[in-house]
Design an enzyme around this catalytic site. Structure first.
Site, PDB file in Angstrom:
ATOM      1  N   HIS A  65       4.181   8.080  -7.789  1.00 33.18           N
ATOM      2  CA  HIS A  65       4.791   6.983  -8.552  1.00 33.18           C
ATOM      3  C   HIS A  65       3.845   6.664  -9.713  1.00 33.18           C
ATOM      4  O   HIS A  65       2.671   6.328  -9.491  1.00 33.18           O
ATOM      5  CB  HIS A  65       5.009   5.755  -7.661  1.00 33.18           C
ATOM      6  CG  HIS A  65       5.994   6.034  -6.565  1.00 33.18           C
ATOM      7  ND1 HIS A  65       5.744   5.790  -5.239  1.00 33.18           N
ATOM      8  CD2 HIS A  65       7.248   6.573  -6.632  1.00 33.18           C
ATOM      9  CE1 HIS A  65       6.805   6.160  -4.530  1.00 33.18           C
ATOM     10  NE2 HIS A  65       7.725   6.629  -5.342  1.00 33.18           N
ATOM     11  N   GLU A  68       1.366   3.509 -10.049  1.00 30.78           N
ATOM     12  CA  GLU A  68       0.448   3.157  -8.949  1.00 30.78           C
ATOM     13  C   GLU A  68      -0.931   3.690  -9.324  1.00 30.78           C
ATOM     14  O   GLU A  68      -1.342   4.784  -8.939  1.00 30.78           O
ATOM     15  CB  GLU A  68       1.009   3.718  -7.637  1.00 30.78           C
ATOM     16  CG  GLU A  68       2.368   3.077  -7.344  1.00 30.78           C
ATOM     17  CD  GLU A  68       3.043   3.580  -6.079  1.00 30.78           C
ATOM     18  OE1 GLU A  68       2.442   4.377  -5.343  1.00 30.78           O
ATOM     19  OE2 GLU A  68       4.195   3.154  -5.841  1.00 30.78           O
ATOM     20  N   HIS A 160      -1.001   5.788  -2.585  1.00 28.33           N
ATOM     21  CA  HIS A 160      -0.058   4.918  -3.316  1.00 28.33           C
ATOM     22  C   HIS A 160      -0.619   3.504  -3.390  1.00 28.33           C
ATOM     23  O   HIS A 160      -1.621   3.168  -2.747  1.00 28.33           O
ATOM     24  CB  HIS A 160       1.281   4.833  -2.566  1.00 28.33           C
ATOM     25  CG  HIS A 160       2.080   6.087  -2.601  1.00 28.33           C
ATOM     26  ND1 HIS A 160       3.299   6.174  -3.229  1.00 28.33           N
ATOM     27  CD2 HIS A 160       1.838   7.321  -2.072  1.00 28.33           C
ATOM     28  CE1 HIS A 160       3.777   7.399  -3.089  1.00 28.33           C
ATOM     29  NE2 HIS A 160       2.919   8.117  -2.393  1.00 28.33           N
ATOM     30  N   GLU A 224      -1.172   3.334   1.501  1.00 20.95           N
ATOM     31  CA  GLU A 224      -0.972   2.233   0.535  1.00 20.95           C
ATOM     32  C   GLU A 224      -2.290   1.475   0.426  1.00 20.95           C
ATOM     33  O   GLU A 224      -2.720   0.814   1.379  1.00 20.95           O
ATOM     34  CB  GLU A 224       0.138   1.298   1.023  1.00 20.95           C
ATOM     35  CG  GLU A 224       1.481   1.968   1.275  1.00 20.95           C
ATOM     36  CD  GLU A 224       2.254   2.311   0.003  1.00 20.95           C
ATOM     37  OE1 GLU A 224       1.852   1.827  -1.078  1.00 20.95           O
ATOM     38  OE2 GLU A 224       3.234   3.068   0.101  1.00 20.95           O
TER      39      GLU A 224
HETATM   40  O1  LIG Z   1       6.014  -1.143  -2.341  1.00 19.78           O
HETATM   41  C1  LIG Z   1       7.014  -0.446  -2.298  1.00 19.78           C
HETATM   42  O2  LIG Z   1       8.157  -0.928  -2.135  1.00 19.78           O
HETATM   43  C2  LIG Z   1       6.913   1.060  -2.393  1.00 19.78           C
HETATM   44  C3  LIG Z   1       5.522   1.622  -2.274  1.00 19.78           C
HETATM   45  C4  LIG Z   1       5.698   3.120  -2.056  1.00 19.78           C
HETATM   46  O3  LIG Z   1       5.820   3.836  -3.006  1.00 19.78           O
HETATM   47  N1  LIG Z   1       5.799   3.523  -0.785  1.00 19.78           N
HETATM   48  C5  LIG Z   1       6.162   4.843  -0.435  1.00 19.78           C
HETATM   49  C6  LIG Z   1       6.181   4.988   1.064  1.00 19.78           C
HETATM   50  C7  LIG Z   1       6.525   6.396   1.490  1.00 19.78           C
HETATM   51  C8  LIG Z   1       6.651   6.574   3.005  1.00 19.78           C
HETATM   52  O4  LIG Z   1       7.489   5.901   3.596  1.00 19.78           O
HETATM   53  O5  LIG Z   1       5.926   7.416   3.568  1.00 19.78           O
HETATM   54  C9  LIG Z   1       7.547   5.129  -1.005  1.00 19.78           C
HETATM   55  O6  LIG Z   1       8.394   4.223  -0.972  1.00 19.78           O
HETATM   56  O7  LIG Z   1       7.765   6.237  -1.480  1.00 19.78           O
HETATM   57 ZN   LIG Z   2       4.288   4.746  -4.215  1.00 20.84          ZN
END
Ligand SMILES: O=C(O)CCC(=O)N[C@@H](CCC(=O)O)C(=O)O
Ligand SMILES: [Zn+2]
Length: 342
Positions: A65, A68, A160, A224
């Site tokens: 992303h 980030e 992320h 994260e």
């Molecule tokens: O904060 C958010 O809403 C999104 C943060 C983010 O990019 N998280 C990833 C998590 C991926 C996973 O579930 O392994 C995403 O949403 O792609």
């Molecule tokens: Zn992300």
């Protein structure tokens, strides 16, 4: 274009500003014997002179992303230190700077969320092609090539930052392992990085970490590390534990870690709520932090034809986002668990 191009370590800047310089793969060896391989803009690996059966094969990805930024800045620093020989790898390391065009516009993505395009999803959808789909395919190939003939010590940390505040600032998503045991040692490693909250995913996904975990049997995680901030605006002191621990992972032959402690909180995903209709709404405030818990029976979200409630007392919300495309995840809910219960 060879070693000179990266002599100052500014691989990321060059990848973003002049990606065409990396249109042909290039390999060179540093004066400390470390082999460097650049296969495309934003894709660079380091191989120590001696590779042995216990050598680790580590993938660090960031910027899947584009907005980030903290993980991008961390990876940029590691690549720079490796290229300028201030950091000497004891293990093979592949760095992937995911979505370079999205970084340039300081957005999560340009056309499509790249972290929903792995495990072949980049090729679904009646010939739809865009830069994110091509890049997801290229990143998969980079990982396939990197893990080809690699031993069993395979790791992928996809770094992320979250869109909103989180009660538990740093957390990791542990992809679904199809019934295999989760690794306490990996959770201890994440804990040393300051990541003391782990979400156990219970289903296959099209995320990058699930791809490496499932296709390449790597220990893989979405990590994260904090909240999204513009480039240069991160308080890098908040990432010091991650920086130091990952630096040790890269450079120390053996990483000594404290065992997983009682301060680690494990959650299991209870509901994956995908948006099915344009009128999808969340029933809590936009600034509600991740890991906020709700009383059993609370209405969490609604759309034409469906209402979603907390099914357990204290069920907590993670990654709420009503603006996602139809069919994509708009909310996760989690409940506490233990590794033994899994
Ligand atoms: O904060 C958010 O809403 C999104 C943060 C983010 O990019 N998280 C990833 C998590 C991926 C996973 O579930 O392994 C995403 O949403 O792609
Ligand atoms: Zn992300």
């Amino acid at each position: 274009m060879k070693a000179e191009l990266c002599a100052n370590g500014d691989f990321l800047a060059r990848s973003r500003q002049t990606p065409e310089l990396f249109s042909e793969p290039c390999d060179f060896t540093l004066s400390n014997g470390v082999a460097v391989s650049i296969t495309a803009a934003g894709i660079i690996s380091f191989t120590p002179a001696k590779v042995q059966p216990d050598t680790k094969h580590i993938v660090l990805s960031c910027g899947v992303h584009g907005n980030e930024t903290a993980p991008i800045e961390l990876c940029d620093d590691w690549v720079c230190a490796l290229l300028t020989e201030q950091l000497v790898p004891a293990h093979r390391v592949l760095f992937l700077f995911g979505n370079l065009p999205a970084m340039d516009i300081a957005q999560r993505f340009v056309e499509e969320n790249m972290n929903r395009l792995f495990s072949g999803a980049h090729s679904d959808g009646e010939g739809l092609v865009n830069a994110e789909r091509r890049r997801a395919s290229q990143l998969e190939q980079a990982i396939t090539d990197f893990f080809e003939n690699a031993g069993k010590h395979r790791f992928h940390y996809d770094l992320h930052t979250a869109i909103r505040e989180s009660k538990n600032e740093k957390f990791a998503v542990y992809p679904y392992l199809h019934g295999q045991a989760r690794s306490e040692e990996q959770i201890a490693f994440l804990s040393a990085c300051g990541v003391k909250t782990i979400l156990l995913s219970q289903s296959p996904t099209t995320t990058f970490s699930y791809y490496s975990s499932h296709q390449h049997h790597a220990h893989a995680f979405t990590v994260e590390l904090g909240k999204v901030q513009p480039f240069g605006k991160n308080d890098m002191t908040r990432f010091e534990a991650a920086r130091q621990t990952i630096t040790r992972l890269i450079s120390q032959p053996t990483l000594e870690l404290a065992p997983m402690g009682d301060d680690v909180e494990i959650f299991t995903v209870n509901q994956v709520i995908n948006k099915q209709a344009e009128d999808f709404v969340l029933h809590f405030a936009d600034d509600t932090p991740n890991f906020t818990g709700f009383a059993k029976g609370t209405l969490l979200a609604q759309e034409s034809g469906a209402s979603y409630y907390a099914e357990h007392e204290g069920e907590a919300i993670v990654f709420p986002n009503a603006s996602v495309a139809i069919g994509q995840r708009a909310l996760l809910t989690v409940v506490p668990t233990t590794l033994d219960a899994q």
